[in-house]
Design a protein around this motif. Structure first.
Motif, PDB file in Angstrom:
ATOM      1  N   GLU A 142     -30.925   0.645  25.795  1.00  0.00           N
ATOM      2  CA  GLU A 142     -31.416   1.262  24.552  1.00  0.00           C
ATOM      3  C   GLU A 142     -31.059   2.742  24.484  1.00  0.00           C
ATOM      4  OE1 GLU A 142     -35.590   0.478  24.348  1.00  0.00           O
ATOM      5  OE2 GLU A 142     -35.297  -1.654  23.930  1.00  0.00           O
ATOM      6  N   GLU A 143     -31.237   3.436  25.616  1.00  0.00           N
ATOM      7  CA  GLU A 143     -30.893   4.854  25.662  1.00  0.00           C
ATOM      8  C   GLU A 143     -29.389   5.053  25.495  1.00  0.00           C
ATOM      9  OE1 GLU A 143     -34.271   6.718  28.637  1.00  0.00           O
ATOM     10  OE2 GLU A 143     -32.598   5.576  29.511  1.00  0.00           O
ATOM     11  N   ALA A 144     -28.619   4.172  26.098  1.00  0.00           N
ATOM     12  CA  ALA A 144     -27.163   4.270  25.983  1.00  0.00           C
ATOM     13  C   ALA A 144     -26.725   4.052  24.537  1.00  0.00           C
ATOM     14  CB  ALA A 144     -26.491   3.247  26.896  1.00  0.00           C
ATOM     15  N   PHE A 145     -27.322   3.082  23.884  1.00  0.00           N
ATOM     16  CA  PHE A 145     -26.966   2.828  22.487  1.00  0.00           C
ATOM     17  C   PHE A 145     -27.358   4.009  21.604  1.00  0.00           C
ATOM     18  CE2 PHE A 145     -27.803   1.192  18.203  1.00  0.00           C
ATOM     19  CZ  PHE A 145     -26.552   0.685  17.910  1.00  0.00           C
ATOM     20  N   ALA A 146     -28.550   4.572  21.838  1.00  0.00           N
ATOM     21  CA  ALA A 146     -28.993   5.740  21.056  1.00  0.00           C
ATOM     22  C   ALA A 146     -28.061   6.925  21.291  1.00  0.00           C
ATOM     23  CB  ALA A 146     -30.430   6.099  21.418  1.00  0.00           C
ATOM     24  N   ALA A 147     -27.681   7.155  22.555  1.00  0.00           N
ATOM     25  CA  ALA A 147     -26.779   8.265  22.874  1.00  0.00           C
ATOM     26  C   ALA A 147     -25.407   8.032  22.253  1.00  0.00           C
ATOM     27  CB  ALA A 147     -26.661   8.427  24.390  1.00  0.00           C
ATOM     28  N   TYR A 148     -24.923   6.810  22.323  1.00  0.00           N
ATOM     29  CA  TYR A 148     -23.634   6.478  21.727  1.00  0.00           C
ATOM     30  C   TYR A 148     -23.659   6.741  20.225  1.00  0.00           C
ATOM     31  CZ  TYR A 148     -19.724   3.727  19.982  1.00  0.00           C
ATOM     32  OH  TYR A 148     -18.591   3.325  19.329  1.00  0.00           O
ATOM     33  N   SER A 149     -24.718   6.298  19.555  1.00  0.00           N
ATOM     34  CA  SER A 149     -24.845   6.514  18.105  1.00  0.00           C
ATOM     35  C   SER A 149     -24.889   7.998  17.778  1.00  0.00           C
ATOM     36  CB  SER A 149     -26.112   5.829  17.580  1.00  0.00           C
ATOM     37  OG  SER A 149     -26.022   4.439  17.743  1.00  0.00           O
ATOM     38  N   GLU A 150     -25.635   8.751  18.582  1.00  0.00           N
ATOM     39  CA  GLU A 150     -25.699  10.209  18.375  1.00  0.00           C
ATOM     40  C   GLU A 150     -24.323  10.835  18.561  1.00  0.00           C
ATOM     41  OE1 GLU A 150     -27.888  14.193  20.204  1.00  0.00           O
ATOM     42  OE2 GLU A 150     -28.176  12.256  21.203  1.00  0.00           O
ATOM     43  N   GLY A 151     -23.618  10.402  19.595  1.00  0.00           N
ATOM     44  CA  GLY A 151     -22.279  10.933  19.861  1.00  0.00           C
ATOM     45  C   GLY A 151     -21.309  10.631  18.738  1.00  0.00           C
ATOM     46  N   MET A 152     -21.375   9.429  18.209  1.00  0.00           N
ATOM     47  CA  MET A 152     -20.485   9.065  17.101  1.00  0.00           C
ATOM     48  C   MET A 152     -20.784   9.907  15.857  1.00  0.00           C
ATOM     49  SD  MET A 152     -18.371   7.066  18.387  1.00  0.00           S
ATOM     50  CE  MET A 152     -17.477   6.576  16.930  1.00  0.00           C
ATOM     51  N   GLN A 153     -22.050  10.159  15.587  1.00  0.00           N
ATOM     52  CA  GLN A 153     -22.416  10.999  14.443  1.00  0.00           C
ATOM     53  C   GLN A 153     -21.933  12.432  14.653  1.00  0.00           C
ATOM     54  OE1 GLN A 153     -23.695  10.038  11.445  1.00  0.00           O
ATOM     55  NE2 GLN A 153     -23.221  12.137  10.895  1.00  0.00           N
ATOM     56  N   LEU A 154     -22.086  12.917  15.868  1.00  0.00           N
ATOM     57  CA  LEU A 154     -21.601  14.267  16.181  1.00  0.00           C
ATOM     58  C   LEU A 154     -20.091  14.358  16.020  1.00  0.00           C
ATOM     59  CD1 LEU A 154     -23.802  15.045  19.304  1.00  0.00           C
ATOM     60  CD2 LEU A 154     -23.810  16.340  17.157  1.00  0.00           C
ATOM     61  N   LEU A 155     -19.366  13.330  16.464  1.00  0.00           N
ATOM     62  CA  LEU A 155     -17.909  13.324  16.305  1.00  0.00           C
ATOM     63  C   LEU A 155     -17.513  13.334  14.834  1.00  0.00           C
ATOM     64  CD1 LEU A 155     -16.790  10.829  19.075  1.00  0.00           C
ATOM     65  CD2 LEU A 155     -16.333  13.285  18.974  1.00  0.00           C
ATOM     66  N   LYS A 156     -18.237  12.587  14.032  1.00  0.00           N
ATOM     67  CA  LYS A 156     -17.964  12.566  12.592  1.00  0.00           C
ATOM     68  C   LYS A 156     -18.185  13.956  11.989  1.00  0.00           C
ATOM     69  CE  LYS A 156     -19.469  10.496   8.263  1.00  0.00           C
ATOM     70  NZ  LYS A 156     -20.522   9.766   7.589  1.00  0.00           N
ATOM     71  N   THR A 157     -19.288  14.583  12.385  1.00  0.00           N
ATOM     72  CA  THR A 157     -19.587  15.930  11.888  1.00  0.00           C
ATOM     73  C   THR A 157     -18.509  16.919  12.325  1.00  0.00           C
ATOM     74  OG1 THR A 157     -21.959  15.461  11.922  1.00  0.00           O
ATOM     75  CG2 THR A 157     -21.314  17.780  11.900  1.00  0.00           C
ATOM     76  N   CYS A 158     -18.096  16.835  13.588  1.00  0.00           N
ATOM     77  CA  CYS A 158     -17.040  17.725  14.094  1.00  0.00           C
ATOM     78  C   CYS A 158     -15.748  17.520  13.315  1.00  0.00           C
ATOM     79  CB  CYS A 158     -16.795  17.483  15.576  1.00  0.00           C
ATOM     80  SG  CYS A 158     -18.104  18.088  16.653  1.00  0.00           S
ATOM     81  N   ASN A 159     -15.406  16.277  13.058  1.00  0.00           N
ATOM     82  CA  ASN A 159     -14.188  15.967  12.313  1.00  0.00           C
ATOM     83  C   ASN A 159     -14.244  16.593  10.917  1.00  0.00           C
ATOM     84  OD1 ASN A 159     -11.648  14.676  12.018  1.00  0.00           O
ATOM     85  ND2 ASN A 159     -12.627  13.075  10.816  1.00  0.00           N
ATOM     86  N   GLU A 160     -15.383  16.495  10.269  1.00  0.00           N
ATOM     87  CA  GLU A 160     -15.537  17.101   8.941  1.00  0.00           C
ATOM     88  C   GLU A 160     -15.419  18.614   9.008  1.00  0.00           C
ATOM     89  OE1 GLU A 160     -19.351  15.530   7.818  1.00  0.00           O
ATOM     90  OE2 GLU A 160     -18.520  13.568   7.276  1.00  0.00           O
ATOM     91  N   GLN A 161     -16.013  19.211  10.048  1.00  0.00           N
ATOM     92  CA  GLN A 161     -15.927  20.665  10.202  1.00  0.00           C
ATOM     93  C   GLN A 161     -14.488  21.103  10.456  1.00  0.00           C
ATOM     94  OE1 GLN A 161     -19.008  20.807  13.283  1.00  0.00           O
ATOM     95  NE2 GLN A 161     -20.207  22.169  11.971  1.00  0.00           N
ATOM     96  N   VAL A 162     -13.768  20.373  11.289  1.00  0.00           N
ATOM     97  CA  VAL A 162     -12.367  20.702  11.577  1.00  0.00           C
ATOM     98  C   VAL A 162     -11.531  20.555  10.310  1.00  0.00           C
ATOM     99  CG1 VAL A 162     -10.313  19.937  12.840  1.00  0.00           C
ATOM    100  CG2 VAL A 162     -12.483  20.213  14.043  1.00  0.00           C
ATOM    101  N   ASP A 163     -11.782  19.513   9.531  1.00  0.00           N
ATOM    102  CA  ASP A 163     -11.051  19.321   8.272  1.00  0.00           C
ATOM    103  C   ASP A 163     -11.242  20.503   7.331  1.00  0.00           C
ATOM    104  OD1 ASP A 163     -10.006  16.896   9.043  1.00  0.00           O
ATOM    105  OD2 ASP A 163     -11.437  15.686   7.896  1.00  0.00           O
TER     106      ASP A 163
END
Length: 75
Positions: free
Chosen positions: A25-46
Motif C-alpha cells: 500500500e505504501e509503495a503504491f501510494a509513493a508510486y502514485s505521488e512520484g508519477m504526479q510529481l513527474l507530471k508536474t515537473c514535465n509541465e514546469q519544464v515545458d
C-alpha cells in the motif's frame, strides 16, 4: 512548488520505494505521488522551454534586423 523542490520530493519518493520494509500500500501510494510529481515537473519544464524558445526567437529577429541595417549601411 518549484522545479527544484519537486525534484527533491521525487528523490524522497525513490528512497521510500527502495526501502526494504515498505508495504504494498505504501509503495503504491509513493508510486502514485512520484508519477504526479513527474507530471508536474514535465509541465514546469515545458513552460520554461516555451519561454526560452520565445526569447531565442526574439533575439534572432533582432539579430536579423541588425544584420539588414549593417548590410544596407555597407552598400
Amino acid at each position: 512548488m518549484t522545479l527544484e523542490e519537486n525534484f527533491l520530493k521525487i528523490e524522497e519518493v525513490i528512497e521510500k520505494l527502495e526501502a526494504e520494509d515498505i508495504s504494498l500500500e505504501e509503495a503504491f501510494a509513493a508510486y502514485s505521488e512520484g508519477m504526479q510529481l513527474l507530471k508536474t515537473c514535465n509541465e514546469q519544464v515545458d513552460k520554461v522551454e516555451k519561454k526560452v524558445l520565445k526569447k531565442v526567437n526574439q533575439l534572432l529577429n533582432n539579430l536579423r534586423k541588425i544584420l539588414k541595417i549593417l548590410i544596407l549601411n555597407t552598400n
